[in-house]
Design a protein around this motif. Structure first.
Motif, PDB file in Angstrom:
ATOM      1  N   ASP A  27       0.829  -1.197   0.014  1.00  0.00           N
ATOM      2  CA  ASP A  27      -0.046   0.052   0.125  1.00  0.00           C
ATOM      3  C   ASP A  27       0.841   1.258   0.026  1.00  0.00           C
ATOM      4  N   GLU A  28       0.442   2.051  -0.707  1.00  0.00           N
ATOM      5  CA  GLU A  28       1.292   3.362  -1.064  1.00  0.00           C
ATOM      6  C   GLU A  28       0.567   4.478  -0.714  1.00  0.00           C
ATOM      7  N   PHE A  29       0.851   5.434   0.333  1.00  0.00           N
ATOM      8  CA  PHE A  29       0.184   6.374   0.937  1.00  0.00           C
ATOM      9  C   PHE A  29      -0.144   7.453  -0.067  1.00  0.00           C
ATOM     10  N   LEU A  30      -1.047   8.106  -0.195  1.00  0.00           N
ATOM     11  CA  LEU A  30      -1.565   9.255  -0.878  1.00  0.00           C
ATOM     12  C   LEU A  30      -1.811  10.491  -0.175  1.00  0.00           C
ATOM     13  N   ALA A  31      -2.873  10.249   0.782  1.00  0.00           N
ATOM     14  CA  ALA A  31      -3.366  11.450   1.528  1.00  0.00           C
ATOM     15  C   ALA A  31      -3.550  10.747   2.829  1.00  0.00           C
TER      16      ALA A  31
END
Length: 451
Positions: A243-247
């Motif tokens: 999972d890549e953080f975006l906001a």
């Protein structure tokens, strides 16, 4: 082997190579000009030698005191202080009997070899390994200031793009640290606006105070989940590997620095995290932030290839043919020497506090890597060779530069300094070198004991 042993082996191997070649730089022209060389020593043989053997008119040996090396040339006032020889009538094979231009070449031989050796190493490295670097202008969203206090002092904030130092555009991210140390003025771009800032005169001193913070800048890296431990308070929050953080709470949180800022602001609260899944889809995760600003997850590192794929930065690799490696190696040698001269200039300015960073044998040994790495070994050896070349040419009696200074005086005025004057000058220079040696190694001891 332990890291300290590996560093020590590399240090003595490098030092021995540099000393032998430096002294060969004196030995070869002395022989060409038919000047007698009585001794050729690696390290100093105070009272006794570890090894010695006479071949022809020269005794070759290894001393026990690893503070350098020397060649003893007949008829020359040097560290041996052989006054009895100087009281006798000059012999044709003695240094003092040779024309001034020949004596000058003999004295310049050591520093010339050191500089040429560094250039040869840089040529070999360019041809063998090429050069890999991160172009400064490729950092999409600027730099990450790891140590805010140091960043504030020099005027750099996270997200800034560093354009130039002293008007010279920065080519490589890795060069930014040495350029900031040597420079006086920095040009940055912040939110589309170019800003000029003066680098504090004592900025070097700030870095020296805590050497762990010297590399206070890094390129910005995304925040990605590796796994969530069973002991984590967010075990069941819904995070998945990759999972890549975006906001976070609707605020951009792509990079680690952004995520850390958001967690600091939301200690003890629940947050809504927008993530990009491994398959490219997006998802919302509600997570809890601990009272100390942690999520309790293990993050995954990004490879350079992954960073390039996301357009965050680029990695350039320059390869050189043999002919192309020659000017590349020369340029590297000249730029390294120029950089070192700038550093030395700051050391002699008390306002910079750079003198606190002067180091002795421990500092030099610490330049080598913890594990055996040939590229790093040769790069460090080349740099030390540049240092030896420059330090030896300084116009200090007892160094090659002191002898050169007196020879140039003789060639310009036609008058040779008296032997007595040269003896006193040699003694003064010797005590200056001892004082510098004690100061440098004293700095090492102080750092080891109190830092």
């Amino acid at each position: 082997m332990t890291p300290i042993v590996i560093k020590t082996i590399q240090f003595f191997l490098s030092l021995s190579l540099l000393i032998v070649l430096h002294e060969l730089g004196h030995f070869i022209p002395a022989k060409l000009f038919k000047t007698r060389v009585e001794k050729f020593y690696l390290f100093f043989d105070v009272k006794f030698s570890l090894f010695k053997k006479k071949i022809g008119e020269t005794v070759y040996g290894i001393g026990w005191l690893p503070l350098g090396g020397y060649v003893k040339i007949s008829g020359m006032i040097d560290e041996s202080m052989d006054k009895e020889q100087m009281k006798q009538e000059p012999k044709p094979w003695e240094f003092r009997s040779k024309p001034a231009w020949q004596r000058l070449i003999i004295m310049l031989g050591g520093v010339t070899v050191n500089f040429v050796l560094a250039v040869i190493i840089y040529i070999g490295m360019a041809y063998t390994y090429g050069e890999q670097y991160i172009p400064m202008n490729s950092l999409k969203d600027g730099v990450w200031v790891l140590e805010k206090e140091i960043g504030d002092e020099v005027g750099i904030q996270t997200g800034d793009k560093i354009i130039a130092v002293d008007g010279e555009e920065l080519k490589s991210f890795n060069s930014v640290f040495i350029e900031l140390i040597n420079g006086n003025r920095i040009t940055i771009e912040r939110e589309g606006e170019r800003i000029e800032k003066e680098i504090p005169v004592d900025f070097i001193s700030t870095l020296i105070e805590d050497e762990d913070k010297v590399r206070f800048l890094f390129y910005r890296t995304p925040f990605m989940v590796n796994n969530v431990p069973d002991t984590s308070h967010n075990k069941n929050a819904g995070f998945r590997p990759k999972d890549e953080f975006l906001a976070i709470n609707g605020e951009p949180a792509v990079y680690r620095d952004q995520v850390m800022d958001q967690l600091e602001q939301n200690k003890g609260k629940d947050i809504n995290v927008l993530v990009r899944r491994e398959d490219g889809s997006e998802g919302q995760v509600t997570a809890s932030v601990s009272s100390d600003g942690k999520l309790g997850i293990v993050t995954a590192p990004f490879t350079m290839e992954e960073m390039e794929q996301r357009g965050i930065l680029k990695v350039e690799t320059e390869t050189y043919s043999f002919l192309e490696s020659i000017p590349a190696g020369i340029n590297k040698g000249v730029s390294t020497l120029s950089s070192y001269m700038k550093q030395l200039k700051k050391i002699f300015n008390p306002e910079t506090g750079a003198y606190k960073g002067v180091g002795g044998f421990a500092a030099i040994g610490g330049m080598f890597p913890d594990t055996w790495n040939w590229p790093a070994f040769w790069a460090t050896t080349a740099f030390i060779s540049i240092i030896l070349a420059f330090m030896n040419i300084l116009p200090i009696p007892a160094l090659d530069g002191g002898h050169v200074m007196f020879l140039l005086y003789e060639m310009v005025t036609g008058r040779k300094p008296s032997d007595r004057f040269l003896e006193y000058a040699q003694m003064v220079g010797f005590f200056l070198l001892i004082a510098l040696l004690l100061f440098a190694n004293g700095n090492d001891l102080y750092k080891w004991l109190f830092k």
